[in-house]
Write an enzyme that holds these catalytic residues in place. Sequence first.
Site, PDB file in Angstrom:
ATOM      1  CB  CYS A  51      -0.919   0.006   1.214  1.00 36.16           C
ATOM      2  SG  CYS A  51      -0.064   0.328   2.774  1.00 36.16           S
ATOM      3  CB  CYS A  54       6.583   0.120   4.510  1.00 40.37           C
ATOM      4  SG  CYS A  54       5.665  -1.080   5.513  1.00 40.37           S
ATOM      5  CB  CYS A 146       2.523  -6.963   3.219  1.00 31.75           C
ATOM      6  SG  CYS A 146       1.019  -6.099   3.678  1.00 31.75           S
ATOM      7  CB  CYS A 184       0.500  -2.953   9.578  1.00 31.17           C
ATOM      8  SG  CYS A 184      -0.427  -2.667   8.067  1.00 31.17           S
ATOM      9  CG  HIS A 221       1.071  -6.231  28.707  1.00 28.44           C
ATOM     10  ND1 HIS A 221      -0.066  -5.504  28.953  1.00 28.44           N
ATOM     11  CD2 HIS A 221       1.215  -7.076  29.766  1.00 28.44           C
ATOM     12  CE1 HIS A 221      -0.599  -5.889  30.094  1.00 28.44           C
ATOM     13  NE2 HIS A 221       0.156  -6.847  30.615  1.00 28.44           N
ATOM     14  CB  CYS A 224       1.484  -0.868  28.276  1.00 32.66           C
ATOM     15  SG  CYS A 224      -0.013   0.028  27.817  1.00 32.66           S
ATOM     16  CB  CYS A 244      -5.985  -1.896  31.107  1.00 29.08           C
ATOM     17  SG  CYS A 244      -5.341  -3.274  30.140  1.00 29.08           S
ATOM     18  CB  CYS A 250      -5.381  -4.133  24.033  1.00 29.75           C
ATOM     19  SG  CYS A 250      -3.732  -3.420  23.833  1.00 29.75           S
ATOM     20  CB  CYS A 259       4.644   0.766  19.774  1.00 29.14           C
ATOM     21  SG  CYS A 259       4.732  -0.212  18.289  1.00 29.14           S
ATOM     22  CB  CYS A 271      -1.993   2.235  18.732  1.00 23.25           C
ATOM     23  SG  CYS A 271      -1.196   2.187  17.116  1.00 23.25           S
ATOM     24  CB  CYS A 278      -1.818  -3.106  20.664  1.00 22.62           C
ATOM     25  SG  CYS A 278      -0.636  -4.086  19.695  1.00 22.62           S
ATOM     26  CB  CYS A 281      -0.038  -3.807  13.016  1.00 23.36           C
ATOM     27  SG  CYS A 281       1.203  -2.628  13.582  1.00 23.36           S
TER      28      CYS A 281
END
Lengths: 307, 495
Positions: A51, A54, A146, A184, A221, A224, A244, A250, A259, A271, A278, A281
């Site tokens: 798509c 990236c 992908c 992703c 996690h 988090c 949470c 999630c 992340c 996110c 989450c 991805c």
Amino acid sequence: MSITRRTFLKDAGLLIGLLGLQPVALAEVAEALELLATGRAPVLWLQGQACSGCSVSLLNSESPSPADLLTRYLSLYFHQTLAAATGVAAQGCLEQALKEERRILVVEGAVPAGMPHACMLGEESFNDLLLRSARGAQAVVNVGSCACFGGIPGGEENQTGAVGVSSFLKGKKVQTPQFSLPGCPVHPAWIVGTLMQLVRGGSLPTDELGRPRAFYGGLLHDQCPFFAKYQVQEFARHPGDKGCLFKLGCQGPITHADCSLRGWNGGVNWCVRAGGVCVGCARPEFAQHKNYPFYRFNEGETEGSSS
Amino acid sequence: MTRMVIDPITRIEGHLRIDTENQGGEIVDAWSRGEMFRGFEAVLTGRDPFDAPVITQRICGVCPVSHGIASCEALENAFAIEIPENARLQRNLILGANFIASHLTHFYQLSALDFIRIESLLDYRGSNSTLNHLKGWAEQEISSRKILPVAPFLPHLEGDYPKDQKWNIQALEHYLQSLEIRKESHKMAALFGGKMPHTATLVAGGVTSSVQADVVENFRTRLLRVRQFVDDVYLPDVQRAAELFPAYRRMGAGVKSYLSFGVFDENGHDFLPSGFLNEGQLHSLDLSLIREGTRYSRYRDGAPKHPSVGVTEPDPEKEGGYSWLKAPRYGGSACEVGPLARLLIAAHHNVFPLTQQLRRLGWKEAELNSVMGRHLARALETAWIARRMEEWLDRLRGGEATVSSYGPSLSGQGEGLIEAPRGALGHWIHVEKGRIRRYQCIVPSTWNFSPAGEKGDKGPVETALIGTSVARESQGLEAARVVRSFDPCIACAIH
């Protein structure tokens, strides 16, 4: 103004922070950047069933900036979205890049293994082009879910037999080392960090799926900001609720990615901080199974009635 | 008669091939061929309907937000879910930021290199440190023994690039600056969206991120910086390009049927309104007139269908099938969609001062139906939306809901209609027993890059290519300029 050792050391300092490396590594990273900049590590970037997310994400790189990436660090021999050349000139670049034995092949997008006509470039199937490009490359770097595992194009009941690059190359006598950077999209720091480490030569510890441990070693996690809420079982029951997000679906507890520490888009957000679950991805299983919804509040009621 | 094949068309999103037939220095026939299929609709079938905004955003890494919102709206339409005002405003802000990023990337990173003589950089004598760095880099590259020096900026197709040294240098500098500005607009989208591309907060019923004053002001500061670039750099650059390439204020004229689904919902009214503009006559939308055909597409044949009953059955080696795009038509007409369509329709609704703006810039309205006209419309729209975004920011209410509550939703049919940066976007969903039974999308580039319809009638880009003057030795530069003015997104178009 030419590129000086001093510039390299300055940028390397930023990268050290990015990679979470010890300051001792400063000289090594500077050397790696210099190798890239002098064109000793030309990059050939191919897009299959993609798509372009990236590629777009790469342009969100903070340090080095995208302009620096293009003019200092990457010798971007071919990239469909950025190349000035078009048509015959673009095909010429592609063939030239394939003659370069030190090339690093970056692949974005899945491979339509079951339907080669589903992705064509210059009258050649992407599948054949990928095989040609991977053979003899210095390394293959799969960016995004992908290219790593098939992602959404490779989801259950897909019509093209889409798979990730490693699955596709399996059994095709390709000896090139492969690295997988799922997500992703992929985080720009994961691509840039990997390329920097790669040209240093082999100092990139990975797990059994080829994911660099520097980025994918821990669970989302564990770091988090809602971990404390999880422990006292303060759960959101509907999107937009406080607490949470685990009970909403999630996948932080089963997703390997950094992340929650790194953040996205220069760290302005990510996110879960924005109240979104989450969706896993970066997991190999991302979007693979139809009976594994991202949000689980519609569940329970549906299980009995669906067949 | 000579056949010309341009494959791949680079500096666009995705896999596009253009074939033309040229005679007497002119294109006399053209075929637009989308070359990559993934089959999103089959992947969606059988899933929980609330998965759809997560999955469909991934149709496109350039305009994920419009897919996410179209998908949410389809669910809200199917299940009669209302959304709070905060959600409407946040969606507008995330989408507006995505529009800005997309339009800036399109002009600078994707199109500008068609209008710049890159080699001018080597003659630069000024004192700008960024440009001197770039020049030093280019010189070092050229004197090295690299196979492809100065990639990805060189090589490029031979052609009529401008001799204006000031323009060439300044445009290159702006190419680099715009990279930072488009990043800013992605940060804006991420402030309410979680991340970009592919946001995390778009759910049926609203937006999951709460309204916090510090985030609102963070957004505003970045917006001001972006607006300054759009007004002071982007718009003047498009104007200058149009001055340097006057022929492209005529070339690339399209089908004169324009479609917009309307976008930026302001409490029931679209800031940029919907409509069907045909030969200068504005009509209100009648969605029952949409049909998608597959006669020249690589899908099993059948009568053209409305998307609410559409099917996607690939037939990769179909005889006569020359593209993976289907062929959408509105009341039988091929339609141009995108910024030009939106501004013309908004002007007919008297909500955009087009005549006044064109007079100020020295343009005639007839010139808009051209390569440069599309670039200008995109730039004018960017400025118009960016200005409005401040008002949306002001209307956000801290402490108030951003998502409405609703129970499990097991069956229904809905449609989500919106405008993506590239034009009219529709998602159609049918849910049964808590699972998606059918999902169909018609995406902006499906309209613009459509292959021929049932009667052999050409798609909008094919039509725009016919009549384009080409140099005798052309390898496709002129055709590529026409194609890029429509801002192709082929991953979207086929999905």
